[in-house]
Every structure is written in structure tokens, then in C-alpha cells.
Write a protein that holds these residues in place. Structure first.
Motif, mmCIF file in Angstrom:
data_model
loop_
_atom_site.group_PDB
_atom_site.id
_atom_site.type_symbol
_atom_site.label_atom_id
_atom_site.label_comp_id
_atom_site.label_asym_id
_atom_site.label_seq_id
_atom_site.Cartn_x
_atom_site.Cartn_y
_atom_site.Cartn_z
ATOM 1 N N GLU A 1 1.513 14.231 0.650
ATOM 2 C CA GLU A 1 2.634 14.870 0.715
ATOM 3 C C GLU A 1 3.605 14.805 0.037
ATOM 4 O O GLU A 1 4.628 14.893 1.465
ATOM 5 C CB GLU A 1 2.273 14.004 2.327
ATOM 6 C CG GLU A 1 1.269 14.160 3.011
ATOM 7 C CD GLU A 1 0.570 14.043 4.032
ATOM 8 O OE1 GLU A 1 1.965 13.587 5.345
ATOM 9 O OE2 GLU A 1 -0.444 14.063 5.063
ATOM 10 N N ASP A 2 4.162 13.568 -0.166
ATOM 11 C CA ASP A 2 4.501 13.330 -0.794
ATOM 12 C C ASP A 2 5.687 14.308 -2.192
ATOM 13 O O ASP A 2 4.442 14.482 -3.056
ATOM 14 C CB ASP A 2 5.053 11.954 -1.487
ATOM 15 C CG ASP A 2 6.540 10.924 -1.954
ATOM 16 O OD1 ASP A 2 8.041 11.822 -2.012
ATOM 17 O OD2 ASP A 2 7.108 10.226 -1.351
ATOM 18 N N SER A 3 7.086 14.754 -1.984
ATOM 19 C CA SER A 3 7.620 16.351 -2.930
ATOM 20 C C SER A 3 8.257 14.862 -3.779
ATOM 21 O O SER A 3 7.930 15.812 -5.048
ATOM 22 C CB SER A 3 7.874 17.252 -2.147
ATOM 23 O OG SER A 3 7.899 17.548 -1.114
ATOM 24 N N CYS A 4 8.146 13.673 -3.583
ATOM 25 C CA CYS A 4 9.241 12.844 -5.154
ATOM 26 C C CYS A 4 8.033 11.848 -5.375
ATOM 27 O O CYS A 4 8.653 10.668 -4.492
ATOM 28 C CB CYS A 4 10.415 12.564 -4.993
ATOM 29 S SG CYS A 4 11.400 14.332 -4.019
ATOM 30 N N PRO A 5 6.826 11.477 -5.083
ATOM 31 C CA PRO A 5 5.652 10.560 -5.617
ATOM 32 C C PRO A 5 6.245 8.891 -6.337
ATOM 33 O O PRO A 5 6.504 8.390 -5.845
ATOM 34 C CB PRO A 5 4.741 11.076 -5.479
ATOM 35 C CG PRO A 5 5.071 12.256 -6.503
ATOM 36 C CD PRO A 5 5.963 12.518 -5.676
ATOM 37 N N GLU A 6 7.398 9.581 -7.129
ATOM 38 C CA GLU A 6 7.727 8.515 -7.757
ATOM 39 C C GLU A 6 9.049 8.025 -7.918
ATOM 40 O O GLU A 6 9.407 6.791 -8.038
ATOM 41 C CB GLU A 6 8.051 9.132 -9.718
ATOM 42 C CG GLU A 6 6.722 9.030 -9.640
ATOM 43 C CD GLU A 6 5.228 8.490 -9.907
ATOM 44 O OE1 GLU A 6 5.996 6.984 -10.121
ATOM 45 O OE2 GLU A 6 4.233 8.531 -10.036
ATOM 46 N N VAL A 7 9.592 8.447 -6.861
ATOM 47 C CA VAL A 7 10.552 8.237 -5.869
ATOM 48 C C VAL A 7 11.169 7.481 -4.449
ATOM 49 O O VAL A 7 10.707 8.534 -4.214
ATOM 50 C CB VAL A 7 11.983 9.252 -6.453
ATOM 51 C CG1 VAL A 7 13.007 8.018 -6.267
ATOM 52 C CG2 VAL A 7 12.299 9.055 -7.828
ATOM 53 N N ALA A 8 11.063 6.791 -4.197
ATOM 54 C CA ALA A 8 11.782 6.044 -2.705
ATOM 55 C C ALA A 8 12.594 7.531 -2.085
ATOM 56 O O ALA A 8 13.538 7.425 -2.283
ATOM 57 C CB ALA A 8 11.622 4.799 -2.621
ATOM 58 N N GLU B 1 11.998 12.809 6.655
ATOM 59 C CA GLU B 1 12.712 14.286 6.529
ATOM 60 C C GLU B 1 12.733 15.073 5.351
ATOM 61 O O GLU B 1 12.917 16.694 5.682
ATOM 62 C CB GLU B 1 13.949 13.992 7.420
ATOM 63 C CG GLU B 1 15.328 13.764 6.877
ATOM 64 C CD GLU B 1 15.230 12.512 7.748
ATOM 65 O OE1 GLU B 1 16.117 11.994 7.269
ATOM 66 O OE2 GLU B 1 14.152 11.398 7.398
ATOM 67 N N PHE B 2 12.403 14.350 4.122
ATOM 68 C CA PHE B 2 13.340 14.987 3.248
ATOM 69 C C PHE B 2 11.439 15.193 2.163
ATOM 70 O O PHE B 2 11.608 15.419 1.009
ATOM 71 C CB PHE B 2 13.952 15.210 2.167
ATOM 72 C CG PHE B 2 15.596 14.791 2.586
ATOM 73 C CD1 PHE B 2 15.826 15.827 3.389
ATOM 74 C CD2 PHE B 2 16.360 13.911 2.973
ATOM 75 C CE1 PHE B 2 16.494 16.040 4.294
ATOM 76 C CE2 PHE B 2 17.405 14.497 3.111
ATOM 77 C CZ PHE B 2 17.980 15.696 3.747
#
Length: 461
Positions: free
Chosen positions: A240-247, A251-252
Motif C-alpha cells: 500500500e506504500d507508494s514509496c516503499p523504500e523511503v519512510a 496521509e501521503f
């Protein structure tokens, strides 16, 4: 009385049992049962033919009288397949065979072949009562059985118990009451016992979450995220993470927003400077609607078409060069940057037009008149490229009015054609003849008639 007793049995089978166990569930959705069955007609209190009739008084009588009433053979006689659908419910299809030598206390002349096909919905009490290795269940469904060539459709009520032997292996006991839809057919009890094997649970990635519940079945993950990993540890599973490699922030969808302007870094064209969402995260310093990253004049408002810079206005008349038909001569916005045709200009045009002569009765422009048009009239018209003019033809009163009208039309048209041929835009000119209707002098003298034979060039307002 007989029907009430039957209803009582059904209610007892649906509500009386209250024990539970772990059996078929989400981790083991499929099951196969192999076993034996015994068929007993006696406790139902009815029969199939006059010779077999029994009194309703013996309903449930001798329910456990195995030797006198039960029909069974020493081989596998029951097979069913089940599937767990969720919420402690399973569906099951079953096949049963037997040899019938006893119908109550009556024995048929020869053994009858019993074949039954059933479809049931089962409810397990295991999860509700959490009773360990014991799993009682209730069932209801429909079926059809044959005694040789005779058959009957039935409504089935079942009560059963699974006893867990291993993680996937169970010993099963069940009693079913099958009530025939046709009152002339036999009701019966069918008892089964056997082994059930449950299967279907699989954990490919070894993360402790079975594949049917694992949203990432081939990648080890966390139970709290239904088997999916959280590579950047920001509390958002990678799935579900659009940026899985960066914390990032929930809400984003797990993506960061370094400048805190509400636009994620991945979508922010100015990620280190707070800006506006409508400009992809970039600011608009001069407020001209062109974001700074595209604005070549960040501190000076200008249109988008000119990259955020003001349009040049060479003559300073307030009409930008791109819209100015006369960019080097100051004019008015009403005339698209060109100077306004004044009354003095109009009078000058008509002074020159007066010397445009035609021989009497002719429409041919003389060479002298052509020279006037070339050197005097056309330069003035070109100085006002946004102004439109009408060429008016006039005659004296000599001759018929019809002829004079035609001549005036043709003379005006001849001048218009000459001007267009020599560089005046076609759409700026029209022509009209008035014949002798608008004299400017007396037609009683030669000089007056000469003045009336004229062409005028007037501004169209």
C-alpha cells in the motif's frame, strides 16, 4: 402427533449440541471424508409400502437398537467433499451406498440397494466455544435417495462431531435425519463414521500467514499487514506504500513531503521550496499564474504564453506588439494598436478622391487618376490597416437614372478593384453606387455636373 415429533427431532438437532473444536477453517478449506454408514428406518415411525407401515408411536423408539434395525455392510460406503466458505460455515457434497435388508421390523423379500446423494450446509461451533480437539457441528440440506428403482427427495438435518487426531486428520461421527418430501415415501436415519482429512492451507513465504490470507504470499512479511512487508518501517505495508523504500507519512500513502507543502516529493517539482499543489509544489512569486520553475521573469508578472514575462510594446500605446497591427506607431486598443482615422484624414482622402476622373459615360480609370491612387490614396489606407472603407460612386443627372446607377456602381467597383490589386486587403473595402442621388453641386452647369461625377472614400464606422 407424528409431524410434531419429527419437528422436535429437527429442533433438537439444530440447537441441542454445545461443544466445539478446531477443524476445517481458513487454513484448511478443503476436506475429504471416507467412512461407513448405517441406515435405520425404524425410529422414523413410517414406511414405504403397506407391508412396511409402522405406527407413529414408535418415533425415535429403539434409536440405538443396532442389531435389529440398522443396515450396514463391511466396506467403505460413504464419501463426501467439503469446502469452508467462512464464518464457521462449510458446504458439503456426499455420496452414500448400502444394502437394505431391514425396514423397521420388516424384512423385504430381497435386499434393496440404497444410493444417496446429498448437499449440505454445515455450521461449526469450534471457534465459538474454543473447546480444543472436539468440533461439534450442525447441518441442513437436501438430497435424494434410491431404494432400487424407487426414489425420494429429502430434507436433511445433521448432527456431527469431529475429533482431531493430527493437525489435518479427524475422526468423524454423524447422524442425519432425512425426511422425504413425498409423504408416501420413507423417512430414515443415516449414521456415518470415518476419517476426514482437511487440507488447503499453504504458507509459501514462511511468514506464518497462510497464502489464502497473505496479500504478499511470495514475500515474507508481517501478520499485522496480512503477510506484506514494510521495508522502510514507516507503518505502511509495501503493498500500500507508494514509496516503499523511503519512510513517509500515512496521509501521503507512505511518501515523504520534505518542504511540507502538501505535495509529496515524488510529485513535487520544487521539493525543497514550499509551493502550491496546483503548480506541482512550486511557488508563484509574482502571482501571474506561471510557477517560478517555468517563469523567466519571476518578479515581474506576465502571461504564460510569454513564459511569465510581460509582452513587449514597442510604440508604448498599451497594445502589445503581438496584438498590434501598427507596432511602430502609437494607436488605440479599439483600432488594435493603429492610429484612429480622424476627420482630417477622411477629408484628405476625399480631396484626393475628387480628382479621380472618368470620361462621361465611361468606367475606365484614367492614368492620371491611377497615379493619384498610387501616390496619395493607397499610402493613407495602409497607414490604418485596421480601418474599413466604402468606395462610393456618384454621377451627374445627364442620361437616364438607370444608366447612371449602373455607371456609378461600376466606377465604385473599378476603384475598389484597383486598390485591392495594389495592396489594400480585400476584406477592408466595399463599394456602392448612388447614381445621381447625392449631388454636391448643381447639375445645371458644366462645372457642377463635373463635380458630381466623383468617387468618395469614406470610413466605415
Amino acid at each position: 402427533m407424528k409431524q410434531l415429533n419429527k419437528l422436535a427431532v429437527a429442533l433438537i438437532m439444530l440447537f441441542a449440541f454445545t461443544f466445539s473444536t478446531q477443524a476445517q477453517n481458513e487454513d484448511n478449506r478443503w476436506s475429504i471424508f471416507l467412512g461407513v454408514n448405517a441406515v435405520d428406518f425404524y425410529p422414523t415411525g413410517n414406511g414405504m409400502a403397506p407391508d412396511y407401515l409402522m405406527s407413529s408411536e414408535n418415533f425415535l423408539e429403539d434409536f440405538f437398537n443396532v442389531g435389529d434395525h440398522w443396515n450396514a455392510v463391511a466396506s467403505m460406503t460413504s464419501l463426501n467433499v467439503g469446502y469452508y466458505v467462512g464464518q464457521d460455515l462449510s458446504v458439503r457434497g456426499g455420496f452414500n451406498v448400502n444394502r437394505i435388508s431391514k425396514i423397521g421390523k420388516t424384512k423385504p423379500e430381497s435386499k434393496l440397494t440404497y444410493v444417496a446423494l446429498d448437499g449440505d450446509l454445515l455450521y461449526s461451533f469450534n471457534r465459538l466455544l474454543n473447546s480444543g480437539r472436539f468440533d461439534p457441528y450442525l447441518g441442513a440440506g437436501v438430497g435424494y435417495y434410491w431404494l432400487d428403482s424407487e426414489g425420494a427427495a429429502t430434507f436433511n438435518s445433521s448432527l456431527g462431531l469431529n475429533i482431531q487426531l493430527t493437525e489435518k486428520l479427524f475422526f468423524t461421527l454423524e447422524t442425519s435425519y432425512k425426511q422425504a418430501f413425498d409423504g408416501g415415501r420413507l423417512d430414515l436415519f443415516q449414521h456415518t463414521a470415518g476419517i476426514k482429512f482437511a487440507f488447503g492451507g499453504k504458507d509459501t513465504d514462511g511468514d506464518g500467514v497462510f497464502d489464502d490470507k497473505d496479500k504478499c504470499p511470495e514475500v515474507p512479511g508481517l501478520e499485522e499487514f496480512e503477510g506484506c512487508p514494510d521495508s522502510d518501517g514507516d507503518g505502511m505495508p509495501d503493498a500500500e506504500d507508494s514509496c516503499p523504500e523511503v519512510a513517509g507519512l500515512p496521509e501521503f500513502n507512505g511518501c515523504p513531503d520534505t518542504d511540507g507543502d502538501g505535495v509529496t516529493d515524488a510529485e513535487d517539482k520544487c521539493p525543497k521550496i514550499a509551493g502550491l499543489a496546483k503548480y506541482d509544489g512550486c511557488p508563484d512569486t509574482d502571482g501571474d499564474g506561471v510557477p517560478d520553475n517555468l517563469d523567466e521573469c519571476k518578479d515581474q508578472a506576465g502571461p504564460k504564453e510569454n513564459k511569465g514575462c510581460p509582452w513587449p510594446d514597442s510604440d508604448g500605446d498599451g497594445v502589445p506588439d503581438k496584438d498590434d497591427l501598427c507596432p511602430e506607431v502609437a494607436g488605440t486598443s479599439a483600432d488594435k494598436g493603429c492610429p484612429e482615422v480622424t476627420k482630417e484624414v477622411q477629408d484628405e482622402l476625399n480631396e484626393f478622391a475628387k480628382v479621380i476622373n472618368f470620361q462621361s459615360g465611361k468606367t475606365y480609370i484614367t492614368d492620371y487618376s491611377k497615379n493619384i491612387l498610387d501616390t496619395k490614396v493607397i499610402p493613407i489606407l495602409n497607414k490604418y490597416p485596421n480601418a474599413n472603407f466604402v468606395i462610393e460612386g456618384h454621377t451627374d443627372s445627364t442620361g437616364s437614372k438607370k444608366t447612371n446607377q449602373r455607371i456609378s456602381d461600376e466606377r465604385a467597383a473599378a476603384v475598389k478593384e484597383y486598390l485591392q490589386t495594389n495592396g489594400v486587403a480585400k476584406e477592408r473595402l466595399t463599394s456602392k453606387g448612388y447614381g445621381p442621388d447625392k449631388p454636391i453641386a448643381s447639375n445645371k452647369t458644366e462645372n457642377g455636373r463635373k463635380e458630381n461625377r466623383r468617387v468618395e472614400i469614406n470610413l466605415v464606422k
